[in-house]
Enzyme design. Structure first.
Site, PDB file in Angstrom:
ATOM      1  N   GLY A  96       0.901  -1.149  -0.129  1.00  0.00           N
ATOM      2  CA  GLY A  96       0.059  -0.116  -0.023  1.00  0.00           C
ATOM      3  C   GLY A  96       0.826   1.350   0.007  1.00  0.00           C
ATOM      4  O   GLY A  96       0.621   2.276   0.638  1.00  0.00           O
ATOM      5  N   ASN A 153       1.089  -2.531   5.269  1.00  0.00           N
ATOM      6  CA  ASN A 153       0.072  -1.269   5.406  1.00  0.00           C
ATOM      7  C   ASN A 153      -0.911  -1.229   4.684  1.00  0.00           C
ATOM      8  O   ASN A 153      -1.864  -0.610   4.844  1.00  0.00           O
ATOM      9  CB  ASN A 153       1.299  -0.288   4.911  1.00  0.00           C
ATOM     10  CG  ASN A 153       0.488   1.221   5.013  1.00  0.00           C
ATOM     11  OD1 ASN A 153       0.194   1.849   6.134  1.00  0.00           O
ATOM     12  ND2 ASN A 153       0.447   1.541   3.501  1.00  0.00           N
ATOM     13  N   TYR A 177     -13.853  -1.527  10.060  1.00  0.00           N
ATOM     14  CA  TYR A 177     -12.507  -0.868  10.119  1.00  0.00           C
ATOM     15  C   TYR A 177     -11.903  -1.361  11.585  1.00  0.00           C
ATOM     16  O   TYR A 177     -10.978  -1.649  11.636  1.00  0.00           O
ATOM     17  CB  TYR A 177     -12.424   0.463   9.850  1.00  0.00           C
ATOM     18  CG  TYR A 177     -10.933   1.046   9.873  1.00  0.00           C
ATOM     19  CD1 TYR A 177     -10.133   0.835   8.758  1.00  0.00           C
ATOM     20  CD2 TYR A 177     -10.541   1.772  10.877  1.00  0.00           C
ATOM     21  CE1 TYR A 177      -9.058   1.107   8.325  1.00  0.00           C
ATOM     22  CE2 TYR A 177      -9.352   2.320  10.863  1.00  0.00           C
ATOM     23  CZ  TYR A 177      -8.381   1.978   9.740  1.00  0.00           C
ATOM     24  OH  TYR A 177      -7.329   2.351   9.711  1.00  0.00           O
TER      25      TYR A 177
END
Length: 260
Positions: free
Chosen positions: A15, A92, A167
């Protein structure tokens, strides 16, 4: 001449085409490491790597989808072929709440309004992706008899906050995964640590239309807050450190306390 404590080190950051990933990749390269930036978009990767290369940083693009086992396996083969191994893996790559609720900051929705597809997509990226990538790159670490893994996470408040499914659970899961990885690898000379910014950070996970309001009310950290801590975790100075959860915005104090 700028000190380069990571000269000869090989690091891969997932990422890495923007946000925290790019900031960490840049810091690692500035410290002398060979850095492999991965993301799904070849176009974005090529743009940022070209920018880093113009500064004579040793940065390379490698397209990889953390949700796709074949894509990951191809990346592992490429790293082995081109660089002979890997010293640091930074997990990440992730997606945020805006993928399931674009108005999550102003109109948080309860978990039961989250679609099953949205839940799975985020968990597949933020949690299962960490597992799949680390599982695949372990072959290199075990062959070498050493390695370092850094898993990026977030504040515990995010894991309890209203309207933050999926999340919050994805980051809580990543922390549990990291702690178990650290125990599983304690005898293998592979260090596993967690790193988080320490507050809301100016990245693409925060909708552009809300950034100024959040800045005014709470402040926003720059992604560069990750620089000193990720360089430390990549360096020989962190050898043997494992199972730690380091807050980047508090890194100087953490380091001072550790050295007392």
């Amino acid at each position: 001449m700028t000190e380069q404590p990571l000269q000869g080190k090989r690091a891969l950051v997932t990422g890495a085409s923007s946000g925290l990933g790019l900031a960490m990749a840049e810091a690692l390269a500035e410290a002398g490491a060979t850095v492999i930036l991965t993301a799904r978009s070849a176009e974005k990767l090529d743009t940022v790597v070209a920018s880093l290369a113009q500064r004579r940083l040793d940065a390379h693009a490698l397209v990889m989808d953390v949700r796709d086992e074949q894509s990951i396996a191809t990346a592992v083969d490429e790293v082995r072929r081109r660089w002979g191994g890997l010293d640091l893996l930074v997990n990440n790559a992730g997606i945020g709440m805006r993928t399931v609720n674009p108005d999550f900051l102003t109109d948080p929705q309860p978990f039961y309004k989250v679609s099953a597809a949205g839940f799975r997509d985020l968990i597949d990226t933020n949690l299962t992706g960490y597992f799949l990538v680390t599982k695949a790159f372990m072959a290199l670490f075990l062959e070498q008899g050493k390695g370092k893994i850094v898993n990026i996470t977030m504040n515990h408040a995010t894991m309890r906050r209203q309207g933050f499914v999926p999340y919050g659970p994805s980051r809580a899961g990543a922390e549990s995964l990291s702690l178990i990885m650290a125990e599983d690898l304690r005898e293998a000379n592979v260090d596993v640590n967690m790193l988080l910014p320490g507050g809301a950070t100016e990245t693409g996970m925060i909708p552009e239309e809300h950034k100024e309001a959040i800045k005014a009310q709470f402040g926003l950290l720059s992604p560069a807050v990750m620089a000193d801590s990720i360089v430390f975790l990549a360096s020989d100075a962190s050898d043997g450190l494992t199972g730690e959860r380091i807050v980047a915005s508090e890194f100087d104090e953490w380091l001072r306390q550790r050295e007392l």
